[in-house]
Design a protein around this motif. Sequence first.
Motif, PDB file in Angstrom:
ATOM      1  N   PHE A   7       0.846  -1.188   0.000  1.00 10.77           N
ATOM      2  CA  PHE A   7       0.000   0.000   0.000  1.00 10.77           C
ATOM      3  C   PHE A   7       0.888   1.246   0.000  1.00 10.77           C
ATOM      4  CE2 PHE A   7      -2.054  -3.461   2.226  1.00 10.77           C
ATOM      5  CZ  PHE A   7      -3.255  -3.573   1.537  1.00 10.77           C
ATOM      6  N   ALA A   8       0.491   2.241  -0.761  1.00  9.51           N
ATOM      7  CA  ALA A   8       1.303   3.462  -0.844  1.00  9.51           C
ATOM      8  C   ALA A   8       0.468   4.642  -1.301  1.00  9.51           C
ATOM      9  CB  ALA A   8       2.468   3.264  -1.813  1.00  9.51           C
ATOM     10  N   ILE A   9       0.852   5.813  -0.810  1.00 13.17           N
ATOM     11  CA  ILE A   9       0.349   7.095  -1.292  1.00 13.17           C
ATOM     12  C   ILE A   9       1.552   7.904  -1.755  1.00 13.17           C
ATOM     13  CG2 ILE A   9      -0.773   9.264  -0.682  1.00 13.17           C
ATOM     14  CD1 ILE A   9      -2.730   6.972  -0.700  1.00 13.17           C
ATOM     15  N   TYR A  10       1.501   8.368  -2.993  1.00 18.54           N
ATOM     16  CA  TYR A  10       2.549   9.214  -3.568  1.00 18.54           C
ATOM     17  C   TYR A  10       1.923  10.562  -3.926  1.00 18.54           C
ATOM     18  CZ  TYR A  10       4.656   4.592  -4.170  1.00 18.54           C
ATOM     19  OH  TYR A  10       5.133   3.319  -3.962  1.00 18.54           O
ATOM     20  N   LEU A  12      -7.670  -0.628  12.209  1.00 20.57           N
ATOM     21  CA  LEU A  12      -7.434  -0.249  10.822  1.00 20.57           C
ATOM     22  C   LEU A  12      -6.195   0.628  10.709  1.00 20.57           C
ATOM     23  CD1 LEU A  12      -8.511   2.976  10.690  1.00 20.57           C
ATOM     24  CD2 LEU A  12     -10.713   1.830  10.757  1.00 20.57           C
ATOM     25  N   LEU A  13      -5.731   0.756   9.477  1.00 21.65           N
ATOM     26  CA  LEU A  13      -4.604   1.610   9.134  1.00 21.65           C
ATOM     27  C   LEU A  13      -5.078   2.595   8.074  1.00 21.65           C
ATOM     28  CD1 LEU A  13      -1.454   2.200   9.188  1.00 21.65           C
ATOM     29  CD2 LEU A  13      -1.326   0.620   7.235  1.00 21.65           C
ATOM     30  N   ILE A  14      -4.735   3.876   8.259  1.00 22.84           N
ATOM     31  CA  ILE A  14      -5.061   4.910   7.278  1.00 22.84           C
ATOM     32  C   ILE A  14      -3.765   5.446   6.693  1.00 22.84           C
ATOM     33  CG2 ILE A  14      -6.125   7.169   6.889  1.00 22.84           C
ATOM     34  CD1 ILE A  14      -7.832   6.643   9.420  1.00 22.84           C
ATOM     35  N   LEU A  15      -3.648   5.410   5.375  1.00 24.59           N
ATOM     36  CA  LEU A  15      -2.584   6.106   4.655  1.00 24.59           C
ATOM     37  C   LEU A  15      -3.245   7.220   3.863  1.00 24.59           C
ATOM     38  CD1 LEU A  15      -0.499   3.184   3.065  1.00 24.59           C
ATOM     39  CD2 LEU A  15      -0.194   4.225   5.307  1.00 24.59           C
ATOM     40  N   PHE A  47      -6.472  14.833  -2.895  1.00 25.77           N
ATOM     41  CA  PHE A  47      -6.660  14.012  -1.709  1.00 25.77           C
ATOM     42  C   PHE A  47      -6.638  12.541  -2.111  1.00 25.77           C
ATOM     43  CE2 PHE A  47      -8.253  12.499   2.252  1.00 25.77           C
ATOM     44  CZ  PHE A  47      -9.085  11.446   1.909  1.00 25.77           C
ATOM     45  N   SER A  48      -5.867  11.751  -1.411  1.00 30.53           N
ATOM     46  CA  SER A  48      -5.862  10.311  -1.628  1.00 30.53           C
ATOM     47  C   SER A  48      -5.766   9.604  -0.289  1.00 30.53           C
ATOM     48  CB  SER A  48      -4.704   9.889  -2.535  1.00 30.53           C
ATOM     49  OG  SER A  48      -3.472  10.395  -2.068  1.00 30.53           O
ATOM     50  N   CYS A  49      -6.479   8.496  -0.180  1.00 29.53           N
ATOM     51  CA  CYS A  49      -6.584   7.809   1.105  1.00 29.53           C
ATOM     52  C   CYS A  49      -6.767   6.319   0.878  1.00 29.53           C
ATOM     53  CB  CYS A  49      -7.764   8.372   1.888  1.00 29.53           C
ATOM     54  SG  CYS A  49      -8.142   7.502   3.422  1.00 29.53           S
TER      55      CYS A  49
END
Length: 279
Positions: free
Chosen positions: A63-66, A221-224, A268-270
């Motif tokens: 999982f990743a947010i760039y 839960l995990l939020i990125l 915004f990205s999640c």
Amino acid sequence: MGCLCCFDSLAGGGSSLRCGNGRSHQWRFKYGFSLVKGKANHPMEDYHVAKFVHDCGKELGLFAIYDGHLGHNVPAYLQKHLFSNILIEDDFWTDTQRAIFKAYEKTDQAILDDPNLGRGGSTAVTAIIKDMRLWVANLGDSRAVLSQRGEAIQLSVDHEPEIERGSIEDRGGFVSNMPGDVARVNGQLAVSRAFGDKNLKSHLRSDPDVVNLVIRDDWDLLILASDGLWKVVSNQEAVDIAMKTKNPKKAAKLLANEALERDSKDDFSCIVVRFKGRS
């Protein structure tokens, strides 16, 4: 050499509005994601990865947010290459932290060496689920927040110029709040660590902060998410919102809606990953 797996369906992002979900085949983990184009007058610069894959006969959660700046070339490159670069490191399965550091360094150098990627850059927050452990690494101000029995725990470090002023000045740069009221490296970049940024790289760090934890039964839960959320929503508020539903896709959409209602103007990205303990 590390094992290889197919990444063709790993990535999503770059579109103006997107959401989706998936689940693990080995564990009772589920994930959902939501991406929303902000009000800025440029194409979407947030990219993400959300997938469970098999590597060396084992299942991995990736999982990743760039969050890109000065264009989308660098986050698009990271979306395609960063996880594959981590997994092909010889010591990925024996020394995961070392593999992450080496892959981040090699990936950043590849970005700097590629004339087609321009002068832009990107933050990154990545999470790997491996052998019932969670590995989180980050550069910049995208953030990872864990919920443990409803309590928010920030797992990543926001790399802000004011906080890392000493490192920037040691490298010959400076921190200025002009123009505007946000501290920036050389008056330009509002984060002190990032991939790319060729014009500022001599003053920036690109080594990530890395944490690893054993996954517990009391994790919710995990939020990125990119800073488009964290500029307007606190860690605990984000957890409280996401905990309103057991569906991680709905949780990600709730967070997106909250950011919009609070007038977040950024892209915004999640990603929300639901663990089995309280799902």
